[in-house]
Design a protein around this motif. Structure first.
Motif, PDB file in Angstrom:
ATOM      1  N   ALA A  50      12.778  12.681  -2.680  1.00 33.65           N
ATOM      2  CA  ALA A  50      11.974  11.490  -2.420  1.00 33.65           C
ATOM      3  C   ALA A  50      11.125  11.139  -3.640  1.00 33.65           C
ATOM      4  O   ALA A  50      10.579  12.009  -4.319  1.00 33.65           O
ATOM      5  N   GLU A  51      11.034   9.854  -3.903  1.00 35.80           N
ATOM      6  CA  GLU A  51      10.185   9.362  -4.996  1.00 35.80           C
ATOM      7  C   GLU A  51       8.718   9.428  -4.561  1.00 35.80           C
ATOM      8  O   GLU A  51       8.371   9.032  -3.452  1.00 35.80           O
ATOM      9  N   ARG A  52       7.883   9.949  -5.453  1.00 36.15           N
ATOM     10  CA  ARG A  52       6.463  10.108  -5.119  1.00 36.15           C
ATOM     11  C   ARG A  52       5.617   9.244  -6.043  1.00 36.15           C
ATOM     12  O   ARG A  52       5.881   9.147  -7.231  1.00 36.15           O
ATOM     13  N   MET A  53       4.589   8.635  -5.453  1.00 39.99           N
ATOM     14  CA  MET A  53       3.683   7.819  -6.258  1.00 39.99           C
ATOM     15  C   MET A  53       2.322   7.747  -5.572  1.00 39.99           C
ATOM     16  O   MET A  53       2.172   8.156  -4.418  1.00 39.99           O
ATOM     17  N   VAL A  54       1.347   7.238  -6.294  1.00 43.28           N
ATOM     18  CA  VAL A  54       0.014   6.991  -5.751  1.00 43.28           C
ATOM     19  C   VAL A  54      -0.239   5.493  -5.818  1.00 43.28           C
ATOM     20  O   VAL A  54      -0.017   4.861  -6.847  1.00 43.28           O
ATOM     21  N   MET A  55      -0.669   4.916  -4.698  1.00 42.13           N
ATOM     22  CA  MET A  55      -0.974   3.488  -4.653  1.00 42.13           C
ATOM     23  C   MET A  55      -2.414   3.292  -4.217  1.00 42.13           C
ATOM     24  O   MET A  55      -2.938   4.063  -3.408  1.00 42.13           O
ATOM     25  N   SER A  56      -3.053   2.249  -4.767  1.00 42.91           N
ATOM     26  CA  SER A  56      -4.435   1.920  -4.416  1.00 42.91           C
ATOM     27  C   SER A  56      -4.484   0.522  -3.819  1.00 42.91           C
ATOM     28  O   SER A  56      -3.718  -0.365  -4.210  1.00 42.91           O
ATOM     29  N   THR A  57      -5.391   0.338  -2.855  1.00 43.10           N
ATOM     30  CA  THR A  57      -5.556  -0.973  -2.234  1.00 43.10           C
ATOM     31  C   THR A  57      -7.043  -1.293  -2.119  1.00 43.10           C
ATOM     32  O   THR A  57      -7.888  -0.402  -2.021  1.00 43.10           O
ATOM     33  N   ARG A  58      -7.327  -2.579  -2.114  1.00 39.04           N
ATOM     34  CA  ARG A  58      -8.705  -3.045  -1.953  1.00 39.04           C
ATOM     35  C   ARG A  58      -8.663  -4.464  -1.416  1.00 39.04           C
ATOM     36  O   ARG A  58      -7.858  -5.282  -1.864  1.00 39.04           O
ATOM     37  N   ARG A  59      -9.513  -4.762  -0.473  1.00 44.73           N
ATOM     38  CA  ARG A  59      -9.543  -6.096   0.118  1.00 44.73           C
ATOM     39  C   ARG A  59     -10.765  -6.870  -0.391  1.00 44.73           C
ATOM     40  O   ARG A  59     -11.845  -6.309  -0.545  1.00 44.73           O
ATOM     41  N   PHE A  60     -10.567  -8.174  -0.592  1.00 39.48           N
ATOM     42  CA  PHE A  60     -11.669  -9.064  -0.949  1.00 39.48           C
ATOM     43  C   PHE A  60     -11.808 -10.099   0.165  1.00 39.48           C
ATOM     44  O   PHE A  60     -10.850 -10.790   0.512  1.00 39.48           O
ATOM     45  N   THR A  61     -13.011 -10.181   0.736  1.00 42.98           N
ATOM     46  CA  THR A  61     -13.280 -11.111   1.821  1.00 42.98           C
ATOM     47  C   THR A  61     -14.463 -11.982   1.444  1.00 42.98           C
ATOM     48  O   THR A  61     -15.558 -11.471   1.179  1.00 42.98           O
ATOM     49  N   SER A  62     -14.225 -13.282   1.418  1.00 47.95           N
ATOM     50  CA  SER A  62     -15.275 -14.240   1.039  1.00 47.95           C
ATOM     51  C   SER A  62     -15.909 -13.866  -0.298  1.00 47.95           C
ATOM     52  O   SER A  62     -17.133 -13.949  -0.472  1.00 47.95           O
ATOM     53  N   GLY A  63     -15.098 -13.404  -1.229  1.00 50.77           N
ATOM     54  CA  GLY A  63     -15.580 -13.054  -2.556  1.00 50.77           C
ATOM     55  C   GLY A  63     -16.232 -11.692  -2.658  1.00 50.77           C
ATOM     56  O   GLY A  63     -16.656 -11.289  -3.746  1.00 50.77           O
ATOM     57  N   LYS A  64     -16.279 -10.944  -1.556  1.00 49.31           N
ATOM     58  CA  LYS A  64     -16.900  -9.619  -1.561  1.00 49.31           C
ATOM     59  C   LYS A  64     -15.804  -8.556  -1.501  1.00 49.31           C
ATOM     60  O   LYS A  64     -14.863  -8.655  -0.716  1.00 49.31           O
ATOM     61  N   ALA A  65     -15.974  -7.527  -2.339  1.00 50.77           N
ATOM     62  CA  ALA A  65     -14.962  -6.471  -2.425  1.00 50.77           C
ATOM     63  C   ALA A  65     -15.229  -5.384  -1.397  1.00 50.77           C
ATOM     64  O   ALA A  65     -16.365  -4.928  -1.223  1.00 50.77           O
ATOM     65  N   GLY A  66     -14.174  -4.988  -0.711  1.00 49.53           N
ATOM     66  CA  GLY A  66     -14.264  -3.841   0.178  1.00 49.53           C
ATOM     67  C   GLY A  66     -14.036  -2.558  -0.595  1.00 49.53           C
ATOM     68  O   GLY A  66     -13.816  -2.568  -1.808  1.00 49.53           O
ATOM     69  N   PRO A  67     -14.049  -1.402   0.076  1.00 48.34           N
ATOM     70  CA  PRO A  67     -13.859  -0.134  -0.615  1.00 48.34           C
ATOM     71  C   PRO A  67     -12.429   0.040  -1.109  1.00 48.34           C
ATOM     72  O   PRO A  67     -11.476  -0.451  -0.488  1.00 48.34           O
ATOM     73  N   SER A  68     -12.279   0.721  -2.215  1.00 50.48           N
ATOM     74  CA  SER A  68     -10.949   1.025  -2.750  1.00 50.48           C
ATOM     75  C   SER A  68     -10.424   2.292  -2.092  1.00 50.48           C
ATOM     76  O   SER A  68     -11.178   3.235  -1.848  1.00 50.48           O
ATOM     77  N   MET A  69      -9.120   2.306  -1.808  1.00 52.40           N
ATOM     78  CA  MET A  69      -8.487   3.477  -1.196  1.00 52.40           C
ATOM     79  C   MET A  69      -7.237   3.843  -1.986  1.00 52.40           C
ATOM     80  O   MET A  69      -6.522   2.970  -2.482  1.00 52.40           O
ATOM     81  N   SER A  70      -6.991   5.148  -2.079  1.00 48.83           N
ATOM     82  CA  SER A  70      -5.771   5.649  -2.723  1.00 48.83           C
ATOM     83  C   SER A  70      -4.900   6.318  -1.672  1.00 48.83           C
ATOM     84  O   SER A  70      -5.396   6.932  -0.725  1.00 48.83           O
ATOM     85  N   TRP A  71      -3.579   6.211  -1.877  1.00 50.72           N
ATOM     86  CA  TRP A  71      -2.633   6.749  -0.904  1.00 50.72           C
ATOM     87  C   TRP A  71      -1.530   7.504  -1.637  1.00 50.72           C
ATOM     88  O   TRP A  71      -1.054   7.050  -2.674  1.00 50.72           O
ATOM     89  N   ASN A  72      -1.148   8.639  -1.088  1.00 50.74           N
ATOM     90  CA  ASN A  72       0.060   9.323  -1.551  1.00 50.74           C
ATOM     91  C   ASN A  72       1.250   8.705  -0.816  1.00 50.74           C
ATOM     92  O   ASN A  72       1.264   8.629   0.414  1.00 50.74           O
ATOM     93  N   VAL A  73       2.224   8.243  -1.598  1.00 53.55           N
ATOM     94  CA  VAL A  73       3.378   7.534  -1.037  1.00 53.55           C
ATOM     95  C   VAL A  73       4.654   8.287  -1.394  1.00 53.55           C
ATOM     96  O   VAL A  73       4.824   8.740  -2.531  1.00 53.55           O
ATOM     97  N   TYR A  74       5.553   8.412  -0.432  1.00 54.04           N
ATOM     98  CA  TYR A  74       6.823   9.128  -0.606  1.00 54.04           C
ATOM     99  C   TYR A  74       7.937   8.187  -0.128  1.00 54.04           C
ATOM    100  O   TYR A  74       7.953   7.787   1.039  1.00 54.04           O
ATOM    101  N   ILE A  75       8.849   7.844  -1.007  1.00 55.53           N
ATOM    102  CA  ILE A  75       9.934   6.916  -0.660  1.00 55.53           C
ATOM    103  C   ILE A  75      11.258   7.674  -0.680  1.00 55.53           C
ATOM    104  O   ILE A  75      11.709   8.130  -1.735  1.00 55.53           O
ATOM    105  N   ALA A  76      11.848   7.823   0.504  1.00 58.69           N
ATOM    106  CA  ALA A  76      13.127   8.521   0.638  1.00 58.69           C
ATOM    107  C   ALA A  76      14.208   7.504   0.961  1.00 58.69           C
ATOM    108  O   ALA A  76      14.073   6.728   1.920  1.00 58.69           O
ATOM    109  N   PRO A  77      15.295   7.446   0.192  1.00 58.52           N
ATOM    110  CA  PRO A  77      16.332   6.425   0.392  1.00 58.52           C
ATOM    111  C   PRO A  77      17.126   6.672   1.666  1.00 58.52           C
ATOM    112  O   PRO A  77      17.143   7.784   2.212  1.00 58.52           O
ATOM    113  N   PRO A  78      17.816   5.649   2.154  1.00 58.53           N
ATOM    114  CA  PRO A  78      18.700   5.840   3.314  1.00 58.53           C
ATOM    115  C   PRO A  78      19.783   6.862   3.012  1.00 58.53           C
ATOM    116  O   PRO A  78      20.203   7.031   1.859  1.00 58.53           O
TER     117      PRO A  78
END
Length: 541
Positions: free
Chosen positions: A511-539
């Motif tokens: 499986a391919e492994r990576m780290v992804m980060s996400t953050r939401r902006f609402t009405s111009g205000k930034a929410g907290p940043s989060m990191s995720w461990n991601v594992y992609i396994a092909p069919p």
């Protein structure tokens, strides 16, 4: 030269007359048999619409709760059980979302539709216990109870009990009064419907059984066919689910035992105390507002100046009260006392993790239990007052909801559990899968907290798979994981990460492994940043 004209006494009299006419019209609609049902239904619809818009504003910077996303996932397949719980909440979600999209606003509309149906059922219960004036007071008190507005934002089995448990109590009061085999069938079906929502309803079923045994008229009820037909009907209706339960090796009971048993007595005491205080505080609001509505009955201004104690005492009087069916009120009092004190006492005795949310379904009878006190005298003007209080508070909350949401976000800027951008992650992962495999993303793996938002927010709506947990929902299998491939999503701060990585290494070592980060902006205000461990396994090939 311009002049300012003052309203004449005739104009003031007309205004007063219009106000009095409207108040009389509302009271008449609440009392007249041909109008009162439609008044309550229209009130419930208005409540649902207003509070749906309020919740949309309040939750604009948040993803839906994981329980809501989980119910949506269950609704994609109509099974006889979903691992942790019986199936009814999944079935209802499945039916709802055949008509509505998988969108945040639709989940809040579902939650408010649920509690509004519960409100109408509570009114029907009240009509069997008190007169129509008191029944309308009860339904507006219910609408002011935070469980039916602020706290009712997340649709899950706890919230659905606000429909099935009132339906159960209504069926019991009907069977207790009619004592026919037909009413017994309806009671049995209502009991089965409640059990198909959550096993926690056994507390209410037990309370109803004890009420039937304690009530002074118990022999008349127990000697009739109603209770025995009800028991037989409920057992028969539950057979398909019982078969599923056996096939699933009673996994919901394993889930309950593993999740909610505690060894630390001091923690049990703290949780029980928190449960009691939390639910008492929630109930205090509608009770206080109903008392205010009854206190503001004319001539309250004169009384306030001359005899302020009379504002309170005039609502109480001894003697017979034709507005209360004491026999049915006794059933309500017994049931409510048992479900109020039984669960916390049971938690202390058996060392159970007592969640405050478990009280959501158990206190809908409190307004009726109070209003049904025979010594309480209620004037018609109180109905208009309580409806006006509800309308003013709801409208004010709607107007203030964007400001409340902004302040809450500012005060909890680092709260990733509430403001983490899981919906953005779901969309990113969908794109990553399509870029690699040009096919639908079918399975997401991880913990419920991490993956249920992926199920809801991804355009592909992958099925959830929770390895290392014995209470699988049954929506997908390990064979599906290997056949269709999967994306694993895990919070790197979660202590269960080593076990998940071991599972990935065994099932999909490439499986391919990576780290992804996400953050939401609402009405111009930034929410907290989060990191995720991601594992992609092909069919699989």
């Amino acid at each position: 030269m311009s002049t300012t004209s003052l309203p004449s006494s005739r104009t003031r009299a007309k205004t007063r007359l219009s106000y009095d006419r409207f108040r009389a019209f509302l009271v008449a609609c609440a009392v007249r048999p041909e109008a009162r049902l439609w008044l309550v239904i229209q009130f419930a619809i208005l409540h649902a619409v207003l509070w749906t818009f309020i919740l949309i504003n309040l939750k604009a910077a948040q993803d839906v709760h994981m329980d809501v996303a989980e119910a949506w996932g269950w609704g994609q397949k109509f099974l006889w059980g979903y691992g942790k719980h019986p199936p009814l909440s999944g079935w209802v979600a499945g039916l709802w979302f055949t008509a509505f999209p998988a969108a945040d606003w639709a989940t809040y509309a579902l939650a408010m539709a649920t509690v509004s149906v519960g409100m109408v059922l509570c009114w029907l219960i009240a009509l069997r216990v008190v007169d129509a004036r008191r029944a309308f007071l009860v339904v507006v008190m219910i609408a002011l109870y935070p469980i039916f507005n602020f706290k009712g934002f997340k649709y899950n089995p706890d919230l659905l009990q606000l429909v099935t448990l009132p339906l159960l109590v209504l069926a019991y009061l009907s069977a207790f009064e009619k004592r026919s085999w037909q009413s017994g069938i309806l009671l049995g079906l209502a009991g089965a419907l409640a059990l198909m929502t959550k096993y926690w309803v056994l507390t209410m079923i037990g309370a109803i059984g004890l009420a039937a045994l304690i009530h002074p008229d118990r022999l008349r009820f127990l000697s009739s066919p109603a209770p025995w037909v009800a028991i037989a009907t409920m057992v028969a209706a539950m057979i398909p689910h019982i078969v599923w339960l056996a096939d699933a090796h009673f996994v919901p009971l394993t889930y309950a035992g593993d999740t909610y048993s505690l060894q630390d007595k001091s923690q049990v005491h703290q949780l029980v105390a928190g449960y009691v205080l939390h639910n008492f505080a929630l109930l205090a609001l509608p009770v206080a507002l109903a008392a205010l509505a009854m206190a503001l009955v004319p001539p309250w201004v004169k009384l306030l100046l001359r005899a302020p104690l009379r504002i309170v005492t005039r609502a109480w009087s001894r003697g017979a009260n034709a507005g209360v069916n004491v026999s049915q009120a006794l059933n309500v009092w017994i049931i409510q006392l048992i479900v109020a004190f039984g669960p916390p006492l049971g938690a202390l005795v058996f060392s159970i993790y007592m969640k405050t949310d478990w009280g959501i379904s158990l206190f809908f009878l409190v307004p009726l239990a109070l209003v049904a006190m025979p010594t309480l005298r209620m004037q018609s003007a109180a109905l208009f007052n309580i409806a006006a209080i509800w309308l003013v508070l709801s409208a004010a909350t709607l107007a203030a909801s964007p400001l409340i949401a902004a302040r809450e976000m500012e005060a909890n800027a680092g709260n990733t559990a509430t403001y983490g951008a899981r919906s953005e992650l779901a969309r990113k992962l969908t794109q990553e899968w399509h870029m690699r495999f040009a096919s639908r993303w079918a399975v997401v793996a991880g913990t419920m907290e991490s993956i249920q938002p992926m199920v809801f927010y991804s355009p592909d709506h992958p099925a959830a798979f929770t390895p290392n947990e014995p209470w699988s929902s049954g929506l997908t299998s390990l064979d599906d994981v290997k056949r269709y491939g999967f994306i694993g999503v895990f919070d790197p701060t979660d202590g269960r990460l080593p076990g998940f990585e071991k599972w990935v290494s065994e099932v999909a070592p490439n499986a391919e492994r990576m780290v992804m980060s996400t953050r939401r902006f609402t009405s111009g205000k930034a929410g907290p940043s989060m990191s995720w461990n991601v594992y992609i396994a092909p069919p699989g090939k």
